[in-house]
Scaffold this motif. Sequence first.
Motif, short mmCIF file in Angstrom:
data_model
loop_
_atom_site.label_atom_id
_atom_site.label_comp_id
_atom_site.label_asym_id
_atom_site.label_seq_id
_atom_site.Cartn_x
_atom_site.Cartn_y
_atom_site.Cartn_z
N VAL A 1 -6.87 14.03 1.28
CA VAL A 1 -7.38 13.68 2.61
C VAL A 1 -6.24 13.48 3.61
CG1 VAL A 1 -9.51 12.66 1.72
CG2 VAL A 1 -7.49 11.21 2.06
N GLY A 2 -5.01 13.61 3.16
CA GLY A 2 -3.85 13.40 4.02
C GLY A 2 -3.34 11.98 3.90
N HIS A 3 -2.03 11.80 4.15
CA HIS A 3 -1.41 10.49 3.90
C HIS A 3 -1.93 9.40 4.83
CE1 HIS A 3 1.27 11.68 7.18
NE2 HIS A 3 1.56 10.41 7.30
N VAL A 4 -2.33 9.73 6.04
CA VAL A 4 -2.82 8.70 6.96
C VAL A 4 -4.14 8.12 6.46
CG1 VAL A 4 -3.63 8.24 9.31
CG2 VAL A 4 -1.59 9.66 8.94
N GLU A 5 -5.08 8.98 6.13
CA GLU A 5 -6.37 8.50 5.63
C GLU A 5 -6.21 7.82 4.27
OE1 GLU A 5 -10.26 7.36 5.32
OE2 GLU A 5 -9.12 7.96 7.07
N ALA A 6 -5.35 8.38 3.42
CA ALA A 6 -5.10 7.74 2.11
C ALA A 6 -4.55 6.33 2.30
CB ALA A 6 -4.14 8.59 1.28
N ARG A 7 -3.62 6.17 3.24
CA ARG A 7 -3.06 4.85 3.53
C ARG A 7 -4.14 3.91 4.07
NH1 ARG A 7 2.45 4.83 6.61
NH2 ARG A 7 3.17 5.20 4.50
N ASN A 8 -4.99 4.42 4.95
CA ASN A 8 -6.08 3.59 5.49
C ASN A 8 -7.02 3.13 4.39
OD1 ASN A 8 -5.18 3.66 8.13
ND2 ASN A 8 -6.41 5.44 8.68
N ILE A 9 -7.30 3.99 3.43
CA ILE A 9 -8.14 3.62 2.29
C ILE A 9 -7.48 2.47 1.53
CG2 ILE A 9 -8.97 4.42 0.02
CD1 ILE A 9 -9.40 7.20 1.43
N GLY A 10 -6.18 2.57 1.31
CA GLY A 10 -5.46 1.50 0.64
C GLY A 10 -5.45 0.20 1.43
N VAL A 11 -5.27 0.29 2.74
CA VAL A 11 -5.28 -0.92 3.58
C VAL A 11 -6.63 -1.61 3.51
CG1 VAL A 11 -5.20 -1.71 5.99
CG2 VAL A 11 -3.43 -0.19 5.12
N ILE B 1 -1.85 1.79 -5.10
CA ILE B 1 -1.39 3.17 -5.04
C ILE B 1 -2.61 4.06 -4.81
CG2 ILE B 1 -0.30 5.08 -6.29
CD1 ILE B 1 1.20 2.95 -7.94
N VAL B 2 -2.57 4.82 -3.74
CA VAL B 2 -3.66 5.76 -3.45
C VAL B 2 -3.13 7.16 -3.76
CG1 VAL B 2 -5.29 6.61 -1.74
CG2 VAL B 2 -4.50 4.23 -1.63
N ASN B 3 -3.61 7.71 -4.88
CA ASN B 3 -3.23 9.07 -5.27
C ASN B 3 -4.12 10.02 -4.49
OD1 ASN B 3 -2.33 11.38 -6.42
ND2 ASN B 3 -2.97 10.88 -8.50
N ASP B 4 -3.53 10.71 -3.53
CA ASP B 4 -4.26 11.53 -2.56
C ASP B 4 -4.61 12.91 -3.12
OD1 ASP B 4 -5.40 12.35 -0.20
OD2 ASP B 4 -3.50 12.63 0.86
N GLY B 5 -5.34 12.92 -4.23
CA GLY B 5 -5.81 14.16 -4.82
C GLY B 5 -4.74 14.94 -5.57
N GLY B 6 -3.62 14.31 -5.87
CA GLY B 6 -2.52 14.99 -6.56
C GLY B 6 -2.61 14.84 -8.07
N SER B 7 -1.54 15.27 -8.71
CA SER B 7 -1.47 15.15 -10.17
C SER B 7 -1.37 13.67 -10.56
CB SER B 7 -0.28 15.95 -10.71
OG SER B 7 0.91 15.53 -10.09
N SER B 8 -1.65 13.40 -11.81
CA SER B 8 -1.73 12.02 -12.29
C SER B 8 -0.42 11.26 -12.09
CB SER B 8 -2.09 12.01 -13.77
OG SER B 8 -2.06 10.69 -14.27
N VAL B 9 -0.55 10.00 -11.70
CA VAL B 9 0.61 9.10 -11.59
C VAL B 9 0.48 7.95 -12.58
CG1 VAL B 9 1.05 9.70 -9.18
CG2 VAL B 9 -0.44 7.75 -9.71
N GLN B 10 -0.42 8.09 -13.53
CA GLN B 10 -0.68 7.04 -14.51
C GLN B 10 0.57 6.64 -15.29
OE1 GLN B 10 -3.82 5.44 -14.70
NE2 GLN B 10 -2.53 3.96 -15.77
N VAL C 1 0.85 -1.19 0.00
CA VAL C 1 0.00 0.00 0.00
C VAL C 1 0.89 1.24 0.00
CG1 VAL C 1 -1.75 1.31 1.27
CG2 VAL C 1 -1.87 -1.20 1.20
N ILE C 2 0.66 2.11 -0.98
CA ILE C 2 1.46 3.33 -1.15
C ILE C 2 0.51 4.51 -1.27
CG2 ILE C 2 3.18 4.51 -2.57
CD1 ILE C 2 3.62 1.63 -3.89
#
Length: 156
Positions: free
Chosen positions: A64-74, A35-44, A6-7
């Motif tokens: 949403v911040g890296h903690v919540e983004a990581r939790n979404i991925g988990v 990969i959880v892109n936390d509202g940033g530019s494209s990583v495609q 999870v990234i």
Amino acid sequence: MGVSVVIATYNRLLPLAELLESLSKQTYKPTQVIIVNDGGSSVQAAVDAYPELSIELMELSENVGHVEARNIGVRAATEDFIMLCDDDDLLLPCHMERMIANMNDADFVSHISHPLDKNREDFFIFLSNKTLEYKESKGVCSSWTFKFGPFMKVLI
């Protein structure tokens, strides 16, 4: 035993691509890379550069911040083990293999490397039977009692 990596990332395409490169070189391959892109530019572009990795890209519409983004991925992880990575991590090719080998009797394994200090070696932290052990590659340095109720196997 499968591993979900999870990234969480936010506007760091090049470091993310370097991490994906190091994941592609692992001797023990991840079976799922989230990969959880936390509202940033494209990583495609980074995702497209590594078709050999089973990458699932989750695009968040707002940061949403890296903690919540990581939790979404988990929450999306489906494998036996979860490995959390920062988007700027670089892993040695044997990293996942060594971590999995140390999971037999542990609920939690953490790897800390010190590339700038040649006198220090890799360290692992194991959680087994509610005891936290601080281990160096040359043996146990010390141990502490640690209250922890395991809910999942986690690799860091």
